[in-house]
Design a protein around this motif. Structure first.
Motif, short mmCIF file in Angstrom:
data_model
loop_
_atom_site.label_atom_id
_atom_site.label_comp_id
_atom_site.label_asym_id
_atom_site.label_seq_id
_atom_site.Cartn_x
_atom_site.Cartn_y
_atom_site.Cartn_z
N SER A 62 0.86 -1.19 0.00
CA SER A 62 0.00 0.00 0.00
C SER A 62 0.89 1.22 0.00
O SER A 62 2.11 1.13 -0.12
CB SER A 62 -0.90 0.02 1.24
N LEU A 63 0.28 2.38 0.18
CA LEU A 63 1.06 3.63 0.26
C LEU A 63 1.99 3.66 1.47
O LEU A 63 2.86 4.51 1.56
CB LEU A 63 0.12 4.84 0.26
N HIS A 64 1.82 2.72 2.39
CA HIS A 64 2.64 2.70 3.60
C HIS A 64 3.96 1.94 3.41
O HIS A 64 4.80 1.94 4.32
CB HIS A 64 1.87 2.06 4.75
N GLY A 65 4.15 1.28 2.29
CA GLY A 65 5.34 0.46 2.09
C GLY A 65 6.49 1.19 1.42
O GLY A 65 6.40 2.36 1.05
N TYR A 66 7.61 0.46 1.30
CA TYR A 66 8.78 0.87 0.51
C TYR A 66 9.46 2.14 1.01
O TYR A 66 10.13 2.84 0.26
CB TYR A 66 8.41 0.99 -0.98
N ALA A 67 9.34 2.41 2.31
CA ALA A 67 10.02 3.57 2.87
C ALA A 67 11.54 3.52 2.68
O ALA A 67 12.15 4.57 2.47
CB ALA A 67 9.68 3.71 4.35
N PRO A 68 12.20 2.34 2.72
CA PRO A 68 13.65 2.35 2.53
C PRO A 68 14.08 2.90 1.17
O PRO A 68 15.21 3.39 1.03
CB PRO A 68 14.03 0.87 2.66
N GLY A 258 15.34 -6.18 1.39
CA GLY A 258 14.35 -5.62 2.32
C GLY A 258 13.80 -4.28 1.89
O GLY A 258 13.57 -3.40 2.73
N ILE A 259 13.54 -4.11 0.59
CA ILE A 259 13.09 -2.80 0.10
C ILE A 259 11.64 -2.48 0.46
O ILE A 259 11.25 -1.32 0.47
CB ILE A 259 13.27 -2.68 -1.44
N ALA A 260 10.83 -3.50 0.78
CA ALA A 260 9.41 -3.26 1.00
C ALA A 260 9.11 -2.54 2.30
O ALA A 260 8.05 -1.93 2.44
CB ALA A 260 8.63 -4.58 0.94
N GLY A 261 10.03 -2.60 3.26
CA GLY A 261 9.78 -1.93 4.52
C GLY A 261 10.92 -2.14 5.49
O GLY A 261 11.66 -3.12 5.38
N TYR A 262 11.06 -1.23 6.44
CA TYR A 262 12.09 -1.38 7.46
C TYR A 262 11.75 -2.58 8.35
O TYR A 262 10.65 -2.69 8.87
CB TYR A 262 12.18 -0.11 8.31
N ASP A 263 12.71 -3.49 8.49
CA ASP A 263 12.55 -4.66 9.36
C ASP A 263 11.32 -5.50 8.99
O ASP A 263 10.59 -5.99 9.85
CB ASP A 263 12.44 -4.24 10.84
N ALA A 264 11.10 -5.68 7.69
CA ALA A 264 9.97 -6.49 7.24
C ALA A 264 10.26 -7.96 7.54
O ALA A 264 11.26 -8.51 7.11
CB ALA A 264 9.74 -6.30 5.74
#
Length: 317
Positions: A62-68, A258-264
């Motif tokens: 969603s819009l919440h992902g991929y912050a890294p 781990g591009i989808a999120g920090y500590d996924a």
């Protein structure tokens, strides 16, 4: 791009993140919700549309992902625009019976066109963004199923398995792209997911003429689709016409570190250094594509080749 937002410095570059920007779209079963992440300063900022994948986490798709990636790209001068596609697990209870479910392949690409069509609304909704965007400099990036979406926007074609219609969703306003662990050719599909995603079978990269960087992990063996091995994810480079570049990441699996999120938790190959290098390399590639004369990509490739223990290798055609 403002130099202060695109060069390496000891002090992190501040970025602004604003969500949700809500865009009602006629005929879409739910409103299109968007996150915008941008550098706090600078003008003439290019736009980078980011298409999420279809992983097991509830909110990362969603819009919440991929912050890294989004955080680094914004710090390097891009306005990163992330929609929540109808495939998002956050929406599954609302759209399960909607035509096009569960993969919404056409809707996902159309989401990006809606964003470009209505960028006035996005720009005016985000505090401190108005007047700072270069709308002639647009790129797209996507991971996994998002890479498939980006492929279509960059010019790849397919045949609708339901209607037999040849579909072209090429978006000419997009000048460059980055495909992250994207699916490859369809004639080698023989895994358990092949039937569910039959839309992949007709994917034609021969018409994907827009410049693109294809990123593939050399340990990304997607046996649920094919026994071709990691080379399958290099197909968008191998089978598409020039100009294209291929970044092969060493020891990387489908999460590319781990591009989808920090500590996924579902990241099988967690490697923050790999993710940081990937973010820098992709930003450099897009800078050069969107700003002719900018040597960021050449410099990044030279540094990659010269450095000890490189994270990957680059090929170009």
């Amino acid at each position: 791009m403002n130099a202060s937002t695109t060069t390496d410095t000891a002090t992190p570059t501040p970025v602004l993140s604003f969500s949700p920007v809500v865009l009602p779209v006629p005929g879409r079963p739910v409103d299109l919700q968007v996150r915008v992440t941008a550098p706090a300063t600078g003008t003439g900022l290019p736009v980078l549309l980011l298409s999420h994948g279809h992983g097991p986490s509830h909110h990362l798709s969603s819009l919440h992902g991929y912050a890294p990636l989004a955080d680094v790209w914004a710090a390097r001068g891009f306005v990163v625009v992330q929609p929540t596609h109808l495939t998002s697990r956050t929406l599954s209870h609302l759209v399960a019976d909607v035509p096009g479910a569960p993969y919404f392949w056409r809707s996902r690409a159309e989401d990006m066109t809606h964003l470009l069509d209505r960028f006035d609304e996005i720009e005016s909704a985000v505090p401190q963004l108005a007047g700072r965007v270069d709308r002639a400099a647009v790129a797209v990036a996507g991971h996994s199923l998002g890479g498939f979406t980006a492929s279509l926007l960059l010019g790849a074609g397919l045949t609708d398995p339901d209607s037999g219609e040849v579909v072209r969703l090429h978006e000419p306003r997009i000048k460059a792209g980055v495909l992250l662990a994207a699916p490859g050719r369809g004639d080698v599909l023989n895994g358990p997911m092949a039937e569910q995603l039959s839309i992949f079978r007709s994917l034609d990269f021969s018409t994907m003429t827009t410049p693109a960087l294809v990123v593939a992990g050399d340990k990304d063996d997607s046996r649920h689709f094919t026994d071709m091995g990691p080379d399958w994810h290099a197909d968008p480079y191998t089978l598409a016409p020039a100009p294209k570049s291929l970044l092969t990441l060493f020891d990387a699996e489908h999460g590319l570190g781990g591009i989808a999120g920090y500590d996924a938790a579902e990241t099988t190959d967690e490697n923050p250094e790999r993710v940081a290098a990937l973010a820098r390399l992709t930003a450099a590639y897009l800078r050069t594509q969107l700003r002719p004369g900018d040597d960021a990509w050449q410099s990044a490739c030279e540094a990659l080749a010269a450095g000890p223990g490189p994270v990957g290798r680059v090929e170009t055609k």
